[in-house]
Write an enzyme that holds these catalytic residues in place. Sequence first.
Site, PDB file in Angstrom:
ATOM      1  N   VAL A 152       0.846  -1.183   0.000  1.00 37.63           N
ATOM      2  CA  VAL A 152       0.000   0.000   0.000  1.00 37.63           C
ATOM      3  C   VAL A 152       0.886   1.238   0.000  1.00 37.63           C
ATOM      4  CG1 VAL A 152      -1.724   1.252   1.344  1.00 37.63           C
ATOM      5  CG2 VAL A 152      -1.787  -1.236   1.242  1.00 37.63           C
ATOM      6  N   GLY A 153       0.445   2.296  -0.706  1.00 37.97           N
ATOM      7  CA  GLY A 153       1.159   3.558  -0.610  1.00 37.97           C
ATOM      8  C   GLY A 153       1.560   4.101  -1.961  1.00 37.97           C
ATOM      9  N   GLU A 203      -3.161  -8.129  -1.301  1.00 42.91           N
ATOM     10  CA  GLU A 203      -3.950  -7.930  -0.083  1.00 42.91           C
ATOM     11  C   GLU A 203      -5.008  -6.856  -0.254  1.00 42.91           C
ATOM     12  OE1 GLU A 203      -0.543  -8.615   3.269  1.00 42.91           O
ATOM     13  OE2 GLU A 203      -0.383  -6.882   1.941  1.00 42.91           O
ATOM     14  N   ASN A 216       4.565   0.199  11.721  1.00 42.45           N
ATOM     15  CA  ASN A 216       3.260  -0.439  11.565  1.00 42.45           C
ATOM     16  C   ASN A 216       3.359  -1.925  11.922  1.00 42.45           C
ATOM     17  OD1 ASN A 216       2.311   2.028  10.599  1.00 42.45           O
ATOM     18  ND2 ASN A 216       2.719   1.494   8.482  1.00 42.45           N
ATOM     19  N   GLY A 276       1.675  -8.399   5.351  1.00 40.96           N
ATOM     20  CA  GLY A 276       1.784  -9.606   4.550  1.00 40.96           C
ATOM     21  C   GLY A 276       3.087  -9.695   3.789  1.00 40.96           C
TER      22      GLY A 276
END
Lengths: 503, 503
Positions: free
Chosen positions: A269-270, A293, A383, A387
């Site tokens: 993500v990001g 994911e 964080n 995954g």
Amino acid sequence: MSGRIAHAGLAALRMDADHAAALIAPGMTVGMSGFTGAGYPKAVPLALATRISDAHERGEPFRLRVLTGASTAPELDGALARAGGIDFRLPYQSDPELRARINRGEIEYMDLHLGHVAQYALFGFLGRIDVAIIEATAILADGRLLPSTSIGNNKTWLDLADKVIVEVNQRQPLGLDGMHDIYYGTAMPPDRKPIPLLHPGDRIGEPYLRVDPAKIVAVVETDAPDRIGRFSPPDDVSKRIAAHLVEFFRHEIRVGRLSERLLPLQSGVGNIANAVLAGLREGGFRGLNAFTEVIQDGMLDLLADGTLEMASATSFSLSPEGVDEFVRNIERYRNRIVLRPQEMSNHGELIRRLGCIAMNGMVEADLYGNVNSTHVAGSSIINGIGGSGDFARNGFLSCFMTPSTAKGGAISAIVPMVSHVDHTEHDVAVVVTEQGLADLRGLSPKQRARAIIAHCVHPDYRPMLADYFERACRDSFGKHTPHLLPEALSWHQRYLNTGSMRA
Amino acid sequence: MSGRIAHAGLAALRMDADHAAALIAPGMTVGMSGFTGAGYPKAVPLALATRISDAHERGEPFRLRVLTGASTAPELDGALARAGGIDFRLPYQSDPELRARINRGEIEYMDLHLGHVAQYALFGFLGRIDVAIIEATAILADGRLLPSTSIGNNKTWLDLADKVIVEVNQRQPLGLDGMHDIYYGTAMPPDRKPIPLLHPGDRIGEPYLRVDPAKIVAVVETDAPDRIGRFSPPDDVSKRIAAHLVEFFRHEIRVGRLSERLLPLQSGVGNIANAVLAGLREGGFRGLNAFTEVIQDGMLDLLADGTLEMASATSFSLSPEGVDEFVRNIERYRNRIVLRPQEMSNHGELIRRLGCIAMNGMVEADLYGNVNSTHVAGSSIINGIGGSGDFARNGFLSCFMTPSTAKGGAISAIVPMVSHVDHTEHDVAVVVTEQGLADLRGLSPKQRARAIIAHCVHPDYRPMLADYFERACRDSFGKHTPHLLPEALSWHQRYLNTGSMRA
């Protein structure tokens, strides 16, 4: 609104969030829905935070063990942390308030491979699950749940919890119906069977979550959006990282190790991840698949224009604009998106079989290709591993990406020795920064070090790193993985002492 | 003796080892048979070492890339290393001469998960394989090979190599016929299918290795035993480690997390592993299964008396007495032993499906449950990660065992921070020393630290470790994984400086 609760007995259990929260007692373990800011319960955790604060004001202890799919939102992790209501948390988090309390030592946090959580719970390794709080889009007449924008560990919490609270969120589109695929073929060893999934788009389960209606103790109606921020458009550094990776894929196609359709993509993500997706589109790739994911805005774009044929994930993570686009064209996306339990989206068996191309961000890599995905200076969690380990270990290719520096150049993301290891030298194939790409496949530690120094480290830090490596090659106790132990973590300590890793 | 070469065309290719070795040119990549000192070629590598030494005497460079299943023997790794003939080696080694040269920086060594080697070769990540040198028990009339005492990566080297040299070793018992199970259903992604193995004893392939006879360039007859030393009987420390583990299994059975038949055992090689197996027998366990890499003497004993029902592995590693027992009673063992390619014995899909109980030795663990399996002082390699990562990541339980001290107490196996990470905090469930067992499942880093200090560290080092942890909890930058970076690796450096980790 109660049209979304088609089961009469469960409709009779409707109550407000305060009454539902009152069913949760101090010391309980609560399994919540929620993955990457999507599909988390919107009302009961807030009411629970109030209940906890009230108890604390009366001098009564009230803390919970909180298990989720992955990260949630301020209304869940933020509120519960602020109320001092979390004793123990797993398996992933990204809330600033929660993170701060973990790093002050006030909350115990266990960072776990997202693909292992469900089985650890099933094995009994995480203790008893007292209550599940699960957001759904609707309740069917037979009591099954139409899931919402993430699945995460919902199946597992529903199966294992003693009691269940369902939040029915009317903001979630009914058009999600049919996008989910809940596989009920899992079992405890020695009774496990092969998981019959051969392609990212295969449907091997059911579109609804099963739950014993007798376990449901409350149904709470909500009307609130998932809280996901806007993504900034890719910056120059992200674009350069993406370009190196796309160039590498082109090279692999030329030498015959990948086909034009690549292999199923897993993308973290990001902004860097979004830049890579954009780079693939601009690079003319077509008919790709994703087994990943999270479906971000960037992935919707690729589904829309045919770069991606099919995407499998466990959650959406869409900006408000992404949600609008998704809802407006939901029929177009329906047959090209599958949402699965994270037990499946992150299952090593499937990731290895499909041969995923794993692309994940990281905090830092070292000379020898060890990767830190989670910690600042070896001690402060950001964080979690998420995954990344599921995909890095089991995928066809494991790529880790980061800008070569952080904090305006005060931190080098390439260091002599990482301060925490989440992915070992055995599991890292490719390291990419905006400086370039190091292909570590088939290399010994010293060969890897030379590739990383040549391609990945920022020029401001290259002489320092080359100097460390040269002296380590000369003076190290062993010359297989040369290290000078008194200096190995000195860059991190210098940053703590002076605010910069620069000598 | 040529009765073992039933293929006429191949019988015509018989030659001595010197002539076979002459077919190998400088710079070639050679894939050899051999796993844990069993089934390695006995003659050609020695002849090759002579050829290399002769070339070096003439001032001609001659170095090879040497790939195997795992560790071999002095006649292979030792001889080639001593001749200066190895440029690059993977994926595992244990030969003293080879190790010394790796740690002097003379040989590049890549330490790889044993379950990943075959697919990395197939993917093209390890480059071209020029020659395979494979020991067999016999050659069938159709050219297929009856494997010998290990399979390792033989299937892969035979499939991928341009040329093949077969050593037919008449010392290997013909009674091995039928014990092997070579699975030919693997494929490149995206064409992979589930591997149809549901129980450790399932046979899913063929008893013989396929090879294109046209690729075979030489057949060399040998008559030599595998070189495997005697195991010393379990010492007191090993017995105490085993007792803690067996007691833990009993506890898990009582609370319902394991059945009386446990789950398939994976057991590393060596005296502690043998002590655990003996402990299970003495503890009255019956009808167990093993899904592991290596069949040691201890496992034969358990098969003989019914403690073990079935054992699956990729290699034998028997003492001379163990070989005698095996050969004498080979009919009794035939249906209870399956030897597979290491691609299968160590396949994450199978290990997770079967729910293996992974039991592996280690060099050291740290406060937070990170495990070093390979390095002394972060820089000097011992053997390699072997299959420990395949099993620790994918098994039902991942247990790591070590005596709490080494070198007469000068080294603590429990340290503030491991000097090299092979198994991360995310992959370690149980740490055992003769002092006790720490059950790390479901614990945060600080909770793990308290368990490890309480149960695993030697009393001589406990105050030092507790002091480090206490000060780190007070002064660490972050309090999630408390560390004092300038001190984190100081125990190792003190050992290098003074010969002891003691303060």
